[in-house]
Write an enzyme that holds these catalytic residues in place. Structure first.
Site, PDB file in Angstrom:
ATOM      1  N   ALA A   1      65.164  73.991   2.385  1.00  0.00           N
ATOM      2  CA  ALA A   1      66.329  73.116   2.257  1.00  0.00           C
ATOM      3  C   ALA A   1      67.464  73.332   3.253  1.00  0.00           C
ATOM      4  O   ALA A   1      68.278  72.436   3.456  1.00  0.00           O
ATOM      5  CB  ALA A   1      66.889  73.230   0.842  1.00  0.00           C
TER       6      ALA A   1
ATOM      7  N   PRO B   1      69.769  73.474   6.549  1.00  0.00           N
ATOM      8  CA  PRO B   1      71.146  73.677   6.083  1.00  0.00           C
ATOM      9  C   PRO B   1      71.607  72.750   4.958  1.00  0.00           C
ATOM     10  O   PRO B   1      72.723  72.877   4.484  1.00  0.00           O
ATOM     11  CB  PRO B   1      71.963  73.415   7.356  1.00  0.00           C
ATOM     12  CG  PRO B   1      71.148  72.448   8.146  1.00  0.00           C
ATOM     13  CD  PRO B   1      69.713  72.790   7.869  1.00  0.00           C
TER      14      PRO B   1
ATOM     15  N   GLY C   1      70.929  69.035   4.630  1.00  0.00           N
ATOM     16  CA  GLY C   1      71.079  67.591   4.829  1.00  0.00           C
ATOM     17  C   GLY C   1      70.365  66.797   3.746  1.00  0.00           C
ATOM     18  O   GLY C   1      70.956  65.939   3.078  1.00  0.00           O
TER      19      GLY C   1
ATOM     20  N   ASP D   1      60.130  69.778   3.505  1.00  0.00           N
ATOM     21  CA  ASP D   1      60.611  69.383   4.838  1.00  0.00           C
ATOM     22  C   ASP D   1      60.307  70.598   5.725  1.00  0.00           C
ATOM     23  O   ASP D   1      61.143  71.469   5.933  1.00  0.00           O
ATOM     24  CB  ASP D   1      62.115  69.088   4.761  1.00  0.00           C
ATOM     25  CG  ASP D   1      62.652  68.528   6.059  1.00  0.00           C
ATOM     26  OD1 ASP D   1      61.907  67.853   6.779  1.00  0.00           O
ATOM     27  OD2 ASP D   1      63.842  68.771   6.358  1.00  0.00           O
TER      28      ASP D   1
ATOM     29  N   CYS E   1      59.889  67.301  11.688  1.00  0.00           N
ATOM     30  CA  CYS E   1      60.569  66.621  12.798  1.00  0.00           C
ATOM     31  C   CYS E   1      59.724  66.781  14.058  1.00  0.00           C
ATOM     32  O   CYS E   1      60.233  67.089  15.126  1.00  0.00           O
ATOM     33  CB  CYS E   1      61.990  67.136  12.964  1.00  0.00           C
ATOM     34  SG  CYS E   1      62.093  68.888  13.255  1.00  0.00           S
TER      35      CYS E   1
END
Ligand code: SAM
Length: 464
Positions: free
Chosen positions: A124, A126, A128, A192, A245
């Site tokens: 998690a 920083p 976002g 993520d 990403c």
């Protein structure tokens, strides 16, 4: 000799940061064909700055572009990149600086998740996506926001507390701690994942020199391990959101296919407008910066197969000692809808967390490393309880119970540097809420001849 080789290393590193890795170029050419050149070109341009607004504020200090981020109604593109450090509203959590593609998460949540859900954001920091999820869930749901890297968990906690929803437990655990300790607990897990970062090649030039084909393989293997370790924590029928990403198939499509085929899940399709420029992966969705206004992102939603299951069981259960009822009544006066909040009392600190998840939050804290549960509401100072900074950031704050003091921009920045503020005439003694542009930025304590600054030292602005 030494000097020369140092200099050569510096020059080589500088070059590596400036050029795209050859293997990356080849991979993208085979993936995108002639379109790849448009991607390489856009990776040499300045990244786009965007912010996502917090629903607790209706002001921002700078011009927003007329273009909104099309897939998220709270998202705006900015003209250039202002100095966020010099904006008190940034420190008050009025917005989060988040690249636009990541805000697409909102679409997945809206299409597949009820707000009264228990969600784990496993990777998690920083914060976002955690701030986005906590706002989406509002007072209905609960978010466990986890980070394995110790140095990064503090900034996560800071961002979550500044956002102010109070529905978040911040933890510092390994994925396997959830897979083993919280079986079938979560309605949704977001992974993520840490990745090779190809989508960050224009925002973060270091990502180019750190990239290699071998690194892609290492990342893909690590991502599978993370997914496998956490899988049992997801309820049958629960939603897994997987994102990175990076652009390559190995870390994206191939991992999703592996979850689908080996762990057992259906891939879900997410609706979007064709003019957003999203590219369909097979499966999943790619955001390529030459087609969408934002950085690179891959995202895919999956539904774990339904099966008969026993509801989650917590490994350990400790009896939670009830706190002093009069103390609880006292601090609850500071909250809007006090009945919605449970209060935890420890020797020095008091925190508030959602009453509807009281049992779950108490149980989780017996075997997870929790940095914060909900938000700090008060702190014993001598015989009195002083409000904590995170109360001033909270959406549950009842403003009318505190005197307030409006600060100019200069005074606000001075306050955020934890400098002493000049005394003000006719100000009642005790805690005073300080505001900039009518938005709370923290507390001071009026002791008559001075205003004691209660801004957290660890969050102070260090340099301007
Ligand atoms: N979700 C974040 C956000 O929106 O701000 C960004 C997360 S970043 C892409 C990936 C995170 O995974 C990093 O914070 C990193 O420290 C963490 N991480 C690294 N190794 C990990 C592992 N083995 N298991 C879980 N998380 C890991």
């Amino acid at each position: 000799m030494r000097k020369k080789s140092k200099c050569c290393t510096f020059a080589r590193n500088k070059l590596l940061k400036e050029v795209l890795p050859v293997d990356f170029i080849e991979n993208m050419r085979s993936e995108l064909g002639s379109e790849a050149d448009a991607l390489f070109q856009v990776l040499e341009q300045e990244p786009q700055t965007s912010i996502r607004l917090n629903d607790k504020c209706d002001v921002v200090s700078f011009d927003v572009d007329s273009d909104e981020v099309p897939w998220n109604e709270d998202g705006y593109y900015l003209n250039g990149r202002p100095s966020f450090t010099l904006d008190p509203l940034f420190h008050a959590g009025c917005y989060y600086v988040q690249e636009a593609s990541s805000m697409f998460l909102q679409q997945v949540l809206e299409q597949y998740l009820d707000t009264d859900s228990v969600v784990l954001d496993l990777c998690a920091a920083p914060g976002g996506k955690s701030t986005l999820i906590s706002q989406y869930l509002g007072s209905d749901g609960l978010l466990i926001s986890n980070e394995v890297v110790r140095q990064r968990v503090f900034v996560l906690s800071e961002n979550v507390l500044k956002w102010g929803n109070g529905n978040v437990v911040v933890t510092h655990n390994q994925p396997v701690d959830f897979g083993e300790g919280c079986k079938n607990l979560f309605d949704c897990i977001l992974v993520d994942a840490p990745c090779s970062g190809e989508g960050m090649f224009r925002k973060d030039k270091d990502a180019r020199s750190e990239w290699s084909s071998k690194q892609v393989t290492v990342c893909a293997e690590r991502q599978r391990k993370i997914l496998m370790d956490v899988w049992n924590a997801l309820k049958p029928g629960g939603l897994l959101i997987y994102s990175t990403c990076t652009f390559n198939r190995q870390e994206n499509e191939e991992n999703v296919e592996w979850v689908r085929d080996c762990l057992g899940a259906d891939v879900l399709s997410v609706d979007y407008d064709s003019y957003w420029g999203i590219t369909e992966g097979n499966p999943g969705y790619h955001f390529y910066p030459h087609k969408t206004r934002g950085e690179g992102l891959y995202i895919c939603a999956l539904r774990k197969y339904e099966s008969f299951f026993t509801p989650y069981k917590i490994k350990l259960q400790k009896r939670v000692v009830p706190g002093d009822a009069s103390v609880e009544r006292e601090v609850k006066k500071w909250l809007l809808h006090p009945e919605e909040w449970a209060i935890k009392q420890s020797d020095r600190f008091l925190s508030a967390y959602p009453m509807r998840y009281k049992e779950l939050v108490e149980n989780l804290s017996t075997f997870l490393t929790c940095l914060s549960s909900g938000f700090g509401i008060g702190e014993w100072r001598g015989k009195h309880i002083s409000p904590q900074h995170s109360l001033s950031m909270s959406k549950a704050l009842r403003r009318d119970v505190f005197s307030s003091l409006s600060l100019s921009l200069e005074q606000s920045l001075s306050y955020l540097r934890t400098e002493a503020l000049m005394p003000v005439e006719n100000l009642p003694s005790g805690p005073v809420l300080v505001c900039y542009d009518d938005v709370p930025i923290g507390f001071v304590k009026n002791v008559g001849n001075r205003l004691n600054n209660l801004y957290p030292n660890e969050w102070r602005i260090r340099k301007l």
